[in-house]
Design a protein around this motif. Structure first.
Motif, PDB file in Angstrom:
ATOM      1  N   ALA A  98      60.822   8.253 -53.555  1.00  0.00           N
ATOM      2  CA  ALA A  98      61.720   9.363 -53.873  1.00  0.00           C
ATOM      3  C   ALA A  98      63.045   9.245 -53.117  1.00  0.00           C
ATOM      4  CB  ALA A  98      61.038  10.691 -53.551  1.00  0.00           C
ATOM      5  N   LYS A  99      62.983   8.946 -51.819  1.00  0.00           N
ATOM      6  CA  LYS A  99      64.216   8.858 -51.028  1.00  0.00           C
ATOM      7  C   LYS A  99      65.070   7.668 -51.458  1.00  0.00           C
ATOM      8  CE  LYS A  99      63.063  11.472 -47.030  1.00  0.00           C
ATOM      9  NZ  LYS A  99      63.362  11.660 -45.629  1.00  0.00           N
ATOM     10  N   ALA A 100      64.433   6.563 -51.791  1.00  0.00           N
ATOM     11  CA  ALA A 100      65.182   5.391 -52.244  1.00  0.00           C
ATOM     12  C   ALA A 100      65.871   5.681 -53.569  1.00  0.00           C
ATOM     13  CB  ALA A 100      64.263   4.189 -52.370  1.00  0.00           C
ATOM     14  N   LYS A 101      65.208   6.432 -54.443  1.00  0.00           N
ATOM     15  CA  LYS A 101      65.832   6.818 -55.711  1.00  0.00           C
ATOM     16  C   LYS A 101      67.048   7.714 -55.465  1.00  0.00           C
ATOM     17  CE  LYS A 101      61.718   6.576 -58.624  1.00  0.00           C
ATOM     18  NZ  LYS A 101      60.736   7.360 -59.380  1.00  0.00           N
ATOM     19  N   GLU A 102      66.927   8.648 -54.501  1.00  0.00           N
ATOM     20  CA  GLU A 102      68.059   9.523 -54.167  1.00  0.00           C
ATOM     21  C   GLU A 102      69.239   8.707 -53.635  1.00  0.00           C
ATOM     22  OE1 GLU A 102      66.694  12.438 -51.407  1.00  0.00           O
ATOM     23  OE2 GLU A 102      65.237  13.281 -52.812  1.00  0.00           O
ATOM     24  N   ARG A 103      68.955   7.758 -52.743  1.00  0.00           N
ATOM     25  CA  ARG A 103      70.022   6.910 -52.186  1.00  0.00           C
ATOM     26  C   ARG A 103      70.691   6.093 -53.284  1.00  0.00           C
ATOM     27  NH1 ARG A 103      66.262   6.196 -47.823  1.00  0.00           N
ATOM     28  NH2 ARG A 103      65.466   4.314 -48.808  1.00  0.00           N
ATOM     29  N   LEU A 104      69.898   5.560 -54.205  1.00  0.00           N
ATOM     30  CA  LEU A 104      70.442   4.764 -55.297  1.00  0.00           C
ATOM     31  C   LEU A 104      71.324   5.622 -56.195  1.00  0.00           C
ATOM     32  CD1 LEU A 104      70.347   1.937 -56.560  1.00  0.00           C
ATOM     33  CD2 LEU A 104      68.453   2.718 -57.962  1.00  0.00           C
ATOM     34  N   GLU A 105      70.889   6.839 -56.476  1.00  0.00           N
ATOM     35  CA  GLU A 105      71.675   7.773 -57.299  1.00  0.00           C
ATOM     36  C   GLU A 105      72.997   8.119 -56.613  1.00  0.00           C
ATOM     37  OE1 GLU A 105      72.084   9.303 -60.909  1.00  0.00           O
ATOM     38  OE2 GLU A 105      70.234   8.348 -60.243  1.00  0.00           O
ATOM     39  N   ALA A 106      72.938   8.372 -55.294  1.00  0.00           N
ATOM     40  CA  ALA A 106      74.155   8.691 -54.543  1.00  0.00           C
ATOM     41  C   ALA A 106      75.112   7.498 -54.540  1.00  0.00           C
ATOM     42  CB  ALA A 106      73.793   9.088 -53.116  1.00  0.00           C
ATOM     43  N   LYS A 107      74.564   6.301 -54.418  1.00  0.00           N
ATOM     44  CA  LYS A 107      75.407   5.096 -54.422  1.00  0.00           C
ATOM     45  C   LYS A 107      76.072   4.915 -55.779  1.00  0.00           C
ATOM     46  CE  LYS A 107      75.215   0.225 -53.088  1.00  0.00           C
ATOM     47  NZ  LYS A 107      75.972  -0.404 -54.104  1.00  0.00           N
ATOM     48  N   LYS A 108      75.336   5.176 -56.860  1.00  0.00           N
ATOM     49  CA  LYS A 108      75.914   5.064 -58.197  1.00  0.00           C
ATOM     50  C   LYS A 108      77.070   6.049 -58.375  1.00  0.00           C
ATOM     51  CE  LYS A 108      71.976   3.349 -60.849  1.00  0.00           C
ATOM     52  NZ  LYS A 108      71.007   3.670 -61.895  1.00  0.00           N
ATOM     53  N   LEU A 109      76.877   7.287 -57.920  1.00  0.00           N
ATOM     54  CA  LEU A 109      77.946   8.285 -58.022  1.00  0.00           C
ATOM     55  C   LEU A 109      79.173   7.863 -57.225  1.00  0.00           C
ATOM     56  CD1 LEU A 109      75.927  11.622 -57.773  1.00  0.00           C
ATOM     57  CD2 LEU A 109      77.062  10.677 -59.784  1.00  0.00           C
ATOM     58  N   ALA A 110      78.951   7.346 -56.012  1.00  0.00           N
ATOM     59  CA  ALA A 110      80.066   6.897 -55.182  1.00  0.00           C
ATOM     60  C   ALA A 110      80.799   5.729 -55.842  1.00  0.00           C
ATOM     61  CB  ALA A 110      79.561   6.494 -53.800  1.00  0.00           C
ATOM     62  N   ASP A 111      80.056   4.803 -56.431  1.00  0.00           N
ATOM     63  CA  ASP A 111      80.672   3.659 -57.116  1.00  0.00           C
ATOM     64  C   ASP A 111      81.481   4.115 -58.327  1.00  0.00           C
ATOM     65  OD1 ASP A 111      79.562   1.962 -55.274  1.00  0.00           O
ATOM     66  OD2 ASP A 111      77.929   1.259 -56.577  1.00  0.00           O
ATOM     67  N   GLU A 112      80.924   5.075 -59.078  1.00  0.00           N
ATOM     68  CA  GLU A 112      81.653   5.588 -60.243  1.00  0.00           C
ATOM     69  C   GLU A 112      82.945   6.285 -59.821  1.00  0.00           C
ATOM     70  OE1 GLU A 112      78.940   8.088 -62.314  1.00  0.00           O
ATOM     71  OE2 GLU A 112      77.703   6.420 -63.022  1.00  0.00           O
ATOM     72  N   GLU A 113      82.894   7.065 -58.726  1.00  0.00           N
ATOM     73  CA  GLU A 113      84.097   7.737 -58.238  1.00  0.00           C
ATOM     74  C   GLU A 113      85.136   6.726 -57.766  1.00  0.00           C
ATOM     75  OE1 GLU A 113      82.783  10.405 -55.236  1.00  0.00           O
ATOM     76  OE2 GLU A 113      81.775  11.743 -56.643  1.00  0.00           O
ATOM     77  N   ALA A 114      84.675   5.679 -57.091  1.00  0.00           N
ATOM     78  CA  ALA A 114      85.598   4.649 -56.620  1.00  0.00           C
ATOM     79  C   ALA A 114      86.226   3.905 -57.797  1.00  0.00           C
ATOM     80  CB  ALA A 114      84.868   3.674 -55.704  1.00  0.00           C
ATOM     81  N   ALA A 115      85.426   3.614 -58.822  1.00  0.00           N
ATOM     82  CA  ALA A 115      85.947   2.921 -60.003  1.00  0.00           C
ATOM     83  C   ALA A 115      86.959   3.802 -60.730  1.00  0.00           C
ATOM     84  CB  ALA A 115      84.801   2.534 -60.930  1.00  0.00           C
ATOM     85  N   ALA A 116      86.670   5.101 -60.808  1.00  0.00           N
ATOM     86  CA  ALA A 116      87.592   6.024 -61.470  1.00  0.00           C
ATOM     87  C   ALA A 116      88.902   6.124 -60.680  1.00  0.00           C
ATOM     88  CB  ALA A 116      86.949   7.404 -61.607  1.00  0.00           C
ATOM     89  N   ALA A 117      88.815   6.159 -59.363  1.00  0.00           N
ATOM     90  CA  ALA A 117      90.014   6.225 -58.533  1.00  0.00           C
ATOM     91  C   ALA A 117      90.845   4.953 -58.673  1.00  0.00           C
ATOM     92  CB  ALA A 117      89.634   6.457 -57.075  1.00  0.00           C
ATOM     93  N   THR A 118      90.194   3.818 -58.745  1.00  0.00           N
ATOM     94  CA  THR A 118      90.900   2.542 -58.911  1.00  0.00           C
ATOM     95  C   THR A 118      91.587   2.493 -60.268  1.00  0.00           C
ATOM     96  OG1 THR A 118      89.209   1.492 -57.544  1.00  0.00           O
ATOM     97  CG2 THR A 118      90.614   0.040 -58.839  1.00  0.00           C
ATOM     98  N   ALA A 119      90.891   2.938 -61.312  1.00  0.00           N
ATOM     99  CA  ALA A 119      91.478   2.940 -62.652  1.00  0.00           C
ATOM    100  C   ALA A 119      92.656   3.909 -62.721  1.00  0.00           C
ATOM    101  CB  ALA A 119      90.415   3.326 -63.684  1.00  0.00           C
ATOM    102  N   GLU A 120      92.530   5.046 -62.053  1.00  0.00           N
ATOM    103  CA  GLU A 120      93.613   6.033 -62.038  1.00  0.00           C
ATOM    104  C   GLU A 120      94.832   5.479 -61.305  1.00  0.00           C
ATOM    105  OE1 GLU A 120      94.157  10.279 -59.953  1.00  0.00           O
ATOM    106  OE2 GLU A 120      92.363  10.079 -61.211  1.00  0.00           O
ATOM    107  N   ALA A 121      94.590   4.783 -60.192  1.00  0.00           N
ATOM    108  CA  ALA A 121      95.693   4.190 -59.440  1.00  0.00           C
ATOM    109  C   ALA A 121      96.368   3.097 -60.261  1.00  0.00           C
ATOM    110  CB  ALA A 121      95.186   3.637 -58.114  1.00  0.00           C
ATOM    111  N   ALA A 122      95.595   2.347 -61.021  1.00  0.00           N
ATOM    112  CA  ALA A 122      96.172   1.273 -61.838  1.00  0.00           C
ATOM    113  C   ALA A 122      97.015   1.846 -62.960  1.00  0.00           C
ATOM    114  CB  ALA A 122      95.034   0.409 -62.408  1.00  0.00           C
ATOM    115  N   THR A 123      96.586   2.938 -63.571  1.00  0.00           N
ATOM    116  CA  THR A 123      97.381   3.543 -64.646  1.00  0.00           C
ATOM    117  C   THR A 123      98.645   4.168 -64.081  1.00  0.00           C
ATOM    118  OG1 THR A 123      96.082   5.579 -64.484  1.00  0.00           O
ATOM    119  CG2 THR A 123      95.415   3.968 -66.155  1.00  0.00           C
TER     120      THR A 123
END
Length: 133
Positions: A98-123
């Motif tokens: 359960a805890k590993a799944k939570e960590r993986l979910e949090a990492k995915k959200l952080a990666d998505e936010e970072a990717a969105a910020a990078t795409a926004e900066a590029a535009t």
């Protein structure tokens, strides 16, 4: 009398050595046994002939008299061609906790936010370049 074909541990600390024995199911693991029918030395390489030694005739006799091998001994007997062992399947073993799944979910959200910020900066950078021209 119910008997098992099982391992009895010997050897010193961190240097295991096992005897393959026929024992009453009520006797302790390293205690009284009826007969020694082989040995197992896990310290030897897996391809070594001396890693597992079996007295095939006596094992067949005891199997004929109703002795049940433990899972590890059953593996040895399968490798020697005395018994057939069906592979087990535990699909839940590979699942994350359960805890590993939570960590993986949090990492995915952080990666998505970072990717969105990078795409926004590029535009923003592309629109500034277009405005400069």
């Amino acid at each position: 009398m119910a008997t098992k074909i099982r391992l009895a541990r010997g050897g010193s600390k961190k240097r295991p050595y096992y005897r393959i024995v026929i024992a009453d199911i009520r006797s302790p693991r390293d205690g009284r046994f009826i007969e020694k029918v082989g040995s197992y030395d896990p310290m030897l390489p897996k391809d070594s002939e001396d890693r597992v030694k079996l007295n095939v005739e006596r094992i067949q006799y005891w199997l004929g008299n109703g002795a049940k091998p433990t899972d590890r001994v059953h593996r040895f007997l399968d490798a020697a061609g005395l018994l057939k062992r069906e592979p087990r399947n535990n699909p839940q073993k590979a699942e994350l906790g359960a805890k590993a799944k939570e960590r993986l979910e949090a990492k995915k959200l952080a990666d998505e936010e970072a990717a969105a910020a990078t795409a926004e900066a590029a535009t923003e950078g592309a629109s500034e370049e277009a405005a400069a021209e």
